[in-house]
Design a protein around this motif. Structure first.
Motif, PDB file in Angstrom:
ATOM      1  N   ALA A 242       0.832  -1.207   0.000  1.00 32.51           N
ATOM      2  CA  ALA A 242       0.000   0.000   0.000  1.00 32.51           C
ATOM      3  C   ALA A 242       0.865   1.255   0.000  1.00 32.51           C
ATOM      4  O   ALA A 242       0.545   2.244  -0.670  1.00 32.51           O
ATOM      5  N   GLY A 243       1.981   1.207   0.727  1.00 34.00           N
ATOM      6  CA  GLY A 243       2.884   2.343   0.750  1.00 34.00           C
ATOM      7  C   GLY A 243       3.484   2.625  -0.616  1.00 34.00           C
ATOM      8  O   GLY A 243       3.579   3.783  -1.047  1.00 34.00           O
ATOM      9  N   VAL A 244       3.898   1.564  -1.315  1.00 31.01           N
ATOM     10  CA  VAL A 244       4.441   1.714  -2.673  1.00 31.01           C
ATOM     11  C   VAL A 244       3.391   2.332  -3.595  1.00 31.01           C
ATOM     12  O   VAL A 244       3.703   3.201  -4.415  1.00 31.01           O
ATOM     13  N   TRP A 245       2.148   1.879  -3.460  1.00 33.03           N
ATOM     14  CA  TRP A 245       1.067   2.395  -4.292  1.00 33.03           C
ATOM     15  C   TRP A 245       0.757   3.858  -3.968  1.00 33.03           C
ATOM     16  O   TRP A 245       0.593   4.695  -4.861  1.00 33.03           O
ATOM     17  N   LEU A 246       0.706   4.166  -2.658  1.00 33.73           N
ATOM     18  CA  LEU A 246       0.319   5.512  -2.243  1.00 33.73           C
ATOM     19  C   LEU A 246       1.388   6.570  -2.517  1.00 33.73           C
ATOM     20  O   LEU A 246       1.066   7.711  -2.817  1.00 33.73           O
ATOM     21  N   VAL A 247       2.662   6.182  -2.425  1.00 32.15           N
ATOM     22  CA  VAL A 247       3.724   7.167  -2.569  1.00 32.15           C
ATOM     23  C   VAL A 247       3.719   7.795  -3.961  1.00 32.15           C
ATOM     24  O   VAL A 247       4.209   8.896  -4.156  1.00 32.15           O
ATOM     25  N   ARG A 248       3.126   7.108  -4.919  1.00 32.56           N
ATOM     26  CA  ARG A 248       3.041   7.634  -6.290  1.00 32.56           C
ATOM     27  C   ARG A 248       1.768   8.433  -6.522  1.00 32.56           C
ATOM     28  O   ARG A 248       1.559   8.998  -7.584  1.00 32.56           O
ATOM     29  N   ARG A 249       0.877   8.465  -5.517  1.00 37.13           N
ATOM     30  CA  ARG A 249      -0.429   9.089  -5.722  1.00 37.13           C
ATOM     31  C   ARG A 249      -0.811  10.121  -4.665  1.00 37.13           C
ATOM     32  O   ARG A 249      -1.740  10.908  -4.887  1.00 37.13           O
ATOM     33  N   VAL A 250      -0.163  10.110  -3.521  1.00 35.08           N
ATOM     34  CA  VAL A 250      -0.527  11.006  -2.420  1.00 35.08           C
ATOM     35  C   VAL A 250       0.630  11.951  -2.124  1.00 35.08           C
ATOM     36  O   VAL A 250       1.788  11.529  -2.110  1.00 35.08           O
ATOM     37  N   SER A 251       0.316  13.203  -1.876  1.00 35.14           N
ATOM     38  CA  SER A 251       1.343  14.175  -1.511  1.00 35.14           C
ATOM     39  C   SER A 251       1.865  13.864  -0.114  1.00 35.14           C
ATOM     40  O   SER A 251       1.098  13.874   0.862  1.00 35.14           O
ATOM     41  N   PRO A 252       3.167  13.574   0.001  1.00 35.53           N
ATOM     42  CA  PRO A 252       3.720  13.244   1.323  1.00 35.53           C
ATOM     43  C   PRO A 252       3.662  14.406   2.309  1.00 35.53           C
ATOM     44  O   PRO A 252       3.578  14.192   3.519  1.00 35.53           O
ATOM     45  N   GLU A 253       3.674  15.655   1.801  1.00 39.17           N
ATOM     46  CA  GLU A 253       3.741  16.810   2.699  1.00 39.17           C
ATOM     47  C   GLU A 253       2.551  16.869   3.659  1.00 39.17           C
ATOM     48  O   GLU A 253       2.714  17.011   4.878  1.00 39.17           O
ATOM     49  N   ARG A 254       1.338  16.747   3.141  1.00 38.64           N
ATOM     50  CA  ARG A 254       0.155  16.807   3.994  1.00 38.64           C
ATOM     51  C   ARG A 254       0.105  15.617   4.958  1.00 38.64           C
ATOM     52  O   ARG A 254      -0.262  15.756   6.121  1.00 38.64           O
ATOM     53  N   PHE A 255       0.471  14.465   4.430  1.00 36.40           N
ATOM     54  CA  PHE A 255       0.435  13.264   5.259  1.00 36.40           C
ATOM     55  C   PHE A 255       1.401  13.360   6.422  1.00 36.40           C
ATOM     56  O   PHE A 255       1.072  13.042   7.564  1.00 36.40           O
ATOM     57  N   PHE A 256       2.621  13.841   6.145  1.00 33.82           N
ATOM     58  CA  PHE A 256       3.629  13.924   7.193  1.00 33.82           C
ATOM     59  C   PHE A 256       3.308  14.989   8.244  1.00 33.82           C
ATOM     60  O   PHE A 256       3.796  14.923   9.368  1.00 33.82           O
TER      61      PHE A 256
END
Length: 249
Positions: A213-227
């Motif tokens: 799921a992490g591999v899939w999400l890292v290409r689709r979700v902005s890490p800035e907001r998540f972090f």
């Protein structure tokens, strides 16, 4: 195998966040050990999570194969191995309270570093070979003691001019090597027991799915907001562990 529901209430979320980190959300893994340390001995938590990490490493290495920076790995791995050896030599003399306190300090420091780096817009490329040796040694030491090697390595890598994919791949390859190097030391410490391995086996399916799921999400979700949310949680958990460490000294 551990059957306490309170353990799994912490272990499942910890495995998921570590899996997301292994999948590319590098730095998120620092949450895993503090969450587990809230319900059990940090040393035992490290032993249980290590086989899970090794399985997650296989998945993430496949996803990021050969995208890592060979230069950064050559800089950091020797120091990490030295830190692991030191952690092994001191493991018997370091109390659980000291480990919890140390994890808490590292967690709060990492959250503060993230906040300040965003405000100051730190220019990458500031860290050199000496910084690589120091921070990788600290990473190896804290990884051996409590699987908390993420913050020190992030302090170094975030100051290097690495693209996002190469950054994630380099951290993935670094900890894949570190986890395999740690394994014989954990065996020597007697922490790889049947009970711990059986508990690890229960968590492995969750580990694989969360890494994918992490591999899939890292290409689709902005890490800035998540972090932003992740580091806020990290700071709270870190303060709690510092409190626990101080009150048990």
């Amino acid at each position: 195998m551990i059957v306490d529901p309170a353990f799994y209430a912490a272990a499942v979320p910890a495995t998921i966040v570590v899996g997301l980190s292994k999948g590319g959300f590098t730095g998120l893994s620092v949450l895993g050990q503090p969450i587990l340390a809230l319900v059990m001995s940090p040393i035992q938590a490290a032993a249980i999570i290590l086989p899970v990490l090794i399985v997650q490493d296989v998945v993430s290495l496949y996803a990021y194969w050969r995208r890592w920076s060979r230069k950064e790995l050559l800089r950091t791995l020797p120091g990490a191995i030295a830190g692991i050896v030191l952690g092994y030599l001191l493991a018997a003399s370091v109390s659980d309270a000291a480990v919890a306190f140390g994890i808490g300090v590292l967690s709060v420091a990492e959250a503060g570093r993230s906040f300040l780096s965003r405000r100051l817009k730190r220019t990458p490329g500031e860290s050199g070979p000496i910084a690589a040796a120091v921070w990788s040694a600290v990473s190896g030491f804290t990884s051996m003691i409590a699987n908390a090697g993420g913050p020190p390595l992030m302090i170094y890598l975030l100051r290097r001019p690495l693209p996002v994919q190469q950054f994630a791949a380099t951290a993935t390859a670094f900890f894949a090597v570190v986890n395999w190097v740690k394994l014989p030391f954990f065996l020597a410490l007697g922490q790889v027991s049947f009970q711990n391995l059986a508990t690890s086996a229960v968590l492995i399916p969750i580990a694989v799915l969360s890494t994918m799921a992490g591999v899939w999400l890292v290409r689709r979700v902005s890490p800035e907001r998540f972090f932003g949310l992740v580091y806020a949680i990290l700071a709270v958990v870190g303060v709690k562990l510092i409190y626990d460490g101080v009150t048990h000294f």
